[in-house]
Design a protein around this motif. Structure first.
Motif, mmCIF file in Angstrom:
data_model
loop_
_atom_site.group_PDB
_atom_site.id
_atom_site.type_symbol
_atom_site.label_atom_id
_atom_site.label_comp_id
_atom_site.label_asym_id
_atom_site.label_seq_id
_atom_site.Cartn_x
_atom_site.Cartn_y
_atom_site.Cartn_z
ATOM 1 N N ASN A 201 8.546 -0.641 30.898
ATOM 2 C CA ASN A 201 7.688 -2.112 31.896
ATOM 3 C C ASN A 201 6.354 -0.963 31.568
ATOM 4 O OD1 ASN A 201 9.690 -3.865 31.148
ATOM 5 N ND2 ASN A 201 10.498 -3.240 32.925
ATOM 6 N N HIS B 138 3.611 -4.403 35.457
ATOM 7 C CA HIS B 138 4.749 -5.392 35.656
ATOM 8 C C HIS B 138 4.549 -6.069 37.186
ATOM 9 C CE1 HIS B 138 8.333 -7.462 34.867
ATOM 10 N NE2 HIS B 138 9.005 -6.528 35.698
ATOM 11 N N CYS C 11 2.016 -8.075 34.356
ATOM 12 C CA CYS C 11 2.003 -7.855 33.569
ATOM 13 C C CYS C 11 3.581 -7.954 32.396
ATOM 14 C CB CYS C 11 1.025 -6.104 32.881
ATOM 15 S SG CYS C 11 1.100 -5.942 31.016
ATOM 16 N N GLU C 12 3.639 -8.839 31.448
ATOM 17 C CA GLU C 12 5.514 -8.551 31.638
ATOM 18 C C GLU C 12 5.939 -8.046 30.162
ATOM 19 O OE1 GLU C 12 6.818 -12.850 31.528
ATOM 20 O OE2 GLU C 12 6.542 -12.896 33.810
ATOM 21 N N ARG C 13 4.815 -7.193 29.194
ATOM 22 C CA ARG C 13 5.380 -6.642 28.474
ATOM 23 C C ARG C 13 6.437 -5.398 28.658
ATOM 24 N NH1 ARG C 13 -0.232 -7.444 24.569
ATOM 25 N NH2 ARG C 13 -0.634 -9.738 24.705
ATOM 26 N N TYR D 79 -4.552 -9.157 36.969
ATOM 27 C CA TYR D 79 -3.838 -9.094 37.607
ATOM 28 C C TYR D 79 -3.657 -8.466 38.863
ATOM 29 C CZ TYR D 79 -0.959 -10.810 33.892
ATOM 30 O OH TYR D 79 -0.640 -11.367 32.323
#
Length: 355
Positions: free
Chosen positions: A247, A251, A255-257, A278
């Motif tokens: 992750n 996260h 940031c969900e990537r 963010y």
């Protein structure tokens, strides 16, 4: 002595290779040990005058004789008799361990005394434990040494293996030719070439072993550029492999990537502005949370303190109420400090990214 052996010796081919598949021989030797232990235990069940140890030598002799007679009879009947035994011969020559297991079971059944049959002993855990213990005793006291069992297994295997799948049938007229042949025979014993592996086996199994050897160095299963030992593959893929999916370090702020950890730096560099946004949003949320906590603390101090203090009837009740309020205030102050620490951490991350 069979006809082929007699003919070979008459023609001067007296030097036999005699090499066998070591894995098959080992499996057959283990069956012989188990058969001896089982027959010895079952034949002395409930007999106060006999023990498994006292009959083991005689049982060993009987077992060897029984197996030799059965295999010789099978070959003789299959060659000279009707075709009824062709299926048995095929099974014996292609699945010798399975066939020997059946013969050993037949012998063991013939050795059971009456008490073994009627007492329920055959299905008891006690029987299995006794057989296991006596098997270990047989090996420790060399009642039937491993080398002897292997020699017996090889003799039985050669008599059943008419297709020469598990043993070498080659014979030679000169000792030198035999030595030369054994150096390249497919049943010669070889060692695994993989570093740290101590396994040895017949040369015929080299590829099979290599396909499962835990010490074989193979390409990474996650397709990174590294090569690792098969036994360390799981650890490599779960820890240091550049292709392990992780992750984003941001996260927790939005940031969900997820991406291969080898591309971590590139991801953070390409999305630095997004990550900064963010972080700023998280700081704003934390600030609003801290302000809300302060307001709640003030209201709680005023409202709850006034209400509860007004209801106190004596000094003791007043003291208890004050202590409860102090505890609640300390908890709220701790929560505020935690949130402030998180804000400082986020601010430091923003500064490090800007730098």
């Amino acid at each position: 002595m069979d006809k082929l052996t007699s003919t070979a010796e008459e023609e001067g081919y007296i030097f036999r290779c005699e090499l066998c598949d070591t894995e098959v021989v080992q499996s057959m030797a283990e069956l012989l040990l188990h058969g001896l232990a089982t027959a010895s235990v079952d034949s002395t069940t409930g007999d106060i005058f006999k023990s498994a140890s006292s009959v083991a030598v005689g049982v060993k002799t009987d077992l060897e004789g029984y197996l030799f007679r059965r295999t010789e009879a099978l070959i003789r009947e299959s060659v000279d008799g009707p075709d009824d035994h062709s299926d048995q011969l095929l099974r014996a020559s292609t699945r010798p361990v399975e066939f020997l297991s059946d013969l050993v079971d037949e012998f063991v059944a013939s050795k059971r005394n009456l008490l073994s049959h009627v007492s329920g002993f055959l299905s008891s855990e006690s029987r299995l434990n006794k057989i296991k213990d006596f098997s270990q005793k047989v090996e420790m006291e060399n009642i039937w040494a491993l080398d002897e069992r292997k020699a017996t297994a090889e003799t039985i295997l050669e008599s059943m293996d008419l297709k020469c799948i598990y043993h070498c049938p080659e014979r030679f007229s000169e000792q030198d030719k035999l030595v030369e042949h054994r150096s390249r025979c497919k049943f010669r014993v070889v060692n695994c070439k993989n570093d740290r592996c101590l396994a040895s086996f017949s040369a015929i199994h080299v590829e099979e072993h290599d396909s499962i050897c835990p010490f074989k160095v193979v390409p990474c299963e996650q397709l990174c550029e590294q090569h690792v030992m098969r036994c360390e593959m799981d650890k490599h893929c779960a820890t240091v492999c550049p292709m392990k999916v992780i992750n984003c370090p941001f996260h927790h702020v939005g940031c969900e990537r997820a991406f291969p950890q080898g591309t971590h730096d590139r991801h953070c560099s390409e999305l630095s502005q997004t990550h900064l946004l963010y972080v700023l949003q998280a700081i704003t949320r934390q600030g609003a949370f801290v302000n809300d906590m302060n307001q709640r603390l003030q209201l709680l101090e005023k409202a709850q303190s006034l209400n509860e203090l007004s209801g106190a009837l004596d000094v003791r009740s007043l003291t208890l109420v004050i202590k409860e309020q102090e505890a609640k205030i300390k908890k709220l102050e701790g929560d505020i400090k935690t949130q402030e620490a998180k804000m400082k951490k986020l601010e430091n991350e923003v500064r490090s990214r800007k730098a």
